[in-house]
Each structure stands twice: as C-alpha cells, then as structure tokens.
Design an enzyme around this catalytic site. Sequence first.
Site, mmCIF file in Angstrom:
data_model
loop_
_atom_site.group_PDB
_atom_site.id
_atom_site.type_symbol
_atom_site.label_atom_id
_atom_site.label_comp_id
_atom_site.label_asym_id
_atom_site.label_seq_id
_atom_site.Cartn_x
_atom_site.Cartn_y
_atom_site.Cartn_z
ATOM 1 N N ASP A 140 1.840 -1.191 -0.903
ATOM 2 C CA ASP A 140 0.411 -0.468 -1.394
ATOM 3 C C ASP A 140 0.878 0.065 -3.420
ATOM 4 O O ASP A 140 0.339 -0.855 -4.383
ATOM 5 C CB ASP A 140 -0.322 0.500 -0.605
ATOM 6 C CG ASP A 140 -1.359 0.302 -1.548
ATOM 7 O OD1 ASP A 140 -2.096 -0.343 -1.567
ATOM 8 O OD2 ASP A 140 -2.146 1.844 -2.127
ATOM 9 N N GLU B 126 -12.353 1.268 -4.140
ATOM 10 C CA GLU B 126 -11.517 2.767 -4.137
ATOM 11 C C GLU B 126 -12.491 3.214 -3.131
ATOM 12 O O GLU B 126 -12.338 4.450 -2.684
ATOM 13 C CB GLU B 126 -12.475 2.897 -5.651
ATOM 14 C CG GLU B 126 -12.298 2.381 -6.408
ATOM 15 C CD GLU B 126 -10.728 3.334 -6.768
ATOM 16 O OE1 GLU B 126 -9.537 2.871 -5.961
ATOM 17 O OE2 GLU B 126 -10.124 3.203 -7.982
ATOM 18 N N GLU C 29 -9.035 -5.277 2.621
ATOM 19 C CA GLU C 29 -8.366 -4.050 2.639
ATOM 20 C C GLU C 29 -7.820 -4.123 4.812
ATOM 21 O O GLU C 29 -7.175 -3.837 4.728
ATOM 22 C CB GLU C 29 -9.189 -3.180 2.926
ATOM 23 C CG GLU C 29 -9.986 -2.403 0.919
ATOM 24 C CD GLU C 29 -9.008 -2.541 0.689
ATOM 25 O OE1 GLU C 29 -7.787 -1.384 1.191
ATOM 26 O OE2 GLU C 29 -9.466 -2.236 -0.322
HETATM 27 C C1 LIG Z 1 -4.911 -1.960 -0.367
HETATM 28 C C2 LIG Z 1 -5.328 -1.296 -1.882
HETATM 29 N N1 LIG Z 1 -6.644 -0.196 -2.128
HETATM 30 C C3 LIG Z 1 -7.319 0.322 -2.942
HETATM 31 C C4 LIG Z 1 -6.645 1.141 -3.234
HETATM 32 C C5 LIG Z 1 -7.188 2.240 -3.716
HETATM 33 N N2 LIG Z 1 -7.590 2.066 -4.898
HETATM 34 C C6 LIG Z 1 -5.584 2.793 -5.961
HETATM 35 O O1 LIG Z 1 -5.515 2.546 -5.876
HETATM 36 C C7 LIG Z 1 -5.436 0.548 -3.195
HETATM 37 N N3 LIG Z 1 -4.183 1.904 -3.975
HETATM 38 N N4 LIG Z 1 -4.839 0.211 -2.692
#
Ligand SMILES: Cc1ncc(CNC=O)c(N)n1
Length: 231
Positions: free
Chosen positions: A57, A150, A220
């Site tokens: 991440d 988000e 996601e």
């Molecule tokens: C894979 C993914 N999706 C969404 C977010 C959230 N946005 C910023 O931090 C994140 N950190 N990682």
Amino acid sequence: MQVIAKAKAEEKKIGLTETWLRKHRPIYDAATRHPFILSIRDGTVQSHSFKTWLAQDYLFVRAFVPFVASVLIKACKESDDSDDVEVILGGMASLKDEILWFKREANKWGISFSDVVPQKANINYCRLLESLMSPDVDYTVTLTAFWAIEVVYQESFAHCIEEGSKTPPELKETCERWGNEGFGQYCQSLQKILNQRLQKASDDELKKAEVMLLSIIEHEVHFWNMSRGNV
Ligand SMILES: Cc1ncc(CNC=O)c(N)n1
C-alpha cells in the site's frame, strides 16, 4: 438507459452514485467486506498478511499522489464549482501526513520499504492510475475513480472499528486512518461533487463512469488478495 438511471435517482432524491452502489452491491461488498478486512475485524489476521498489505500500500500511495494531482488539475480546468478544487486539495494535502505515517508504521513492524517489490495486482492498479492521468480521460470519469478508491478504504476500515469488532490494538491506528469520521465526511463530500457532475454528464460519460467504478472495485479486491498470498 442512463436517462432512466438519472430519473430514478432524482425520484428517490438520491445521487447516481447511490443507485450504482445499490445495483452493484455484491461486488462492492466483495471489496469492503473482503476476507482480509474481516480477519482484521475478528482479530485473526496474520502479521505477515498485514505487513504485505502495508508495504504494497505504501507503493500504491506513492503512485496515488500524482494521480490525485491530475484530478486536481482537471478540477481546476473544468469545474465551474470551487468546492471541487477545495475538496480534492484537502485530500491531496492529507497524503503528506499519510506517507509519513506509512514510514513510522514500517519502523514499528520492522519493514524496509526500499526492499519491497511491487506485486502484479499493485502494478496493474498503478498502471490504471497512470492511464487515468492522461488529459484525454474525462474529469467526471477520473473523479469517479478517485471517489471509488477512497470510499472502498473508508467503508472497509470503518467496519473494523465498529461496535463489536475485535480488531487487535496494534491495528487500530491503521483502521482509524481511513475509518475515522473525518475521512468519512471527506468521502461524502467527494460523492456529493461527483453526483453534481453526473447530473450534467452525457449518456456516454455516465456509462464510462459506471464502468470505471466497477473496474476500481475489482482492482481493490485484487489488491486485498495480495495480503493472502493469492495474487
Ligand atoms: C489500494 C488502496 N486504495 C485506496 C487507498 C486509500 N487512499 C489513500 O490512501 C489506499 N491507500 N490504497
């Protein structure tokens, strides 16, 4: 078809984004109630899973920064509403703190980010972000992607700190980062400005935006899958 979707949303006094989420509930839940998230929530998560997610991440968020900058540029150029710019700018600003937080968290877990190799799902996701940065991609479609990215994190991590969750104390801070009320309100603001754009969008743009939402949700799910070692 898209005209009908708009009318339906109007009749129920809800935004188009809400009609999409209702229509695509099962796939949305697959992302926001993913086994990785459920394992955090019930306290059974393995530390190697968490560390894998954290490291991947961090790489994602680094790639997310220029993407958000591109959304901001499109908002400045194309939006007739200064709310858009301010909401996106707020999101952008909080990424600075987020990156610092990732570094502190890496220390806590004994991870060195410089040794982390991006996995396939992450590479694919970052590639999508990169493609969305092109000025040829419509602002409404880009904003849809941004909101979806988000809101999946917000709903997922908020679930881990709800009443009755058994999230381990050392993971609470992570869940709070995206699950807190402020982040929830920020997602609501994004959803509101997106709904306003969608009301003015053409059929073609609406279709593309809905397809983009589904694509983000799918990425996601694949992203969470990395934590379990099933890339
Ligand atoms: C894979 C993914 N999706 C969404 C977010 C959230 N946005 C910023 O931090 C994140 N950190 N990682």
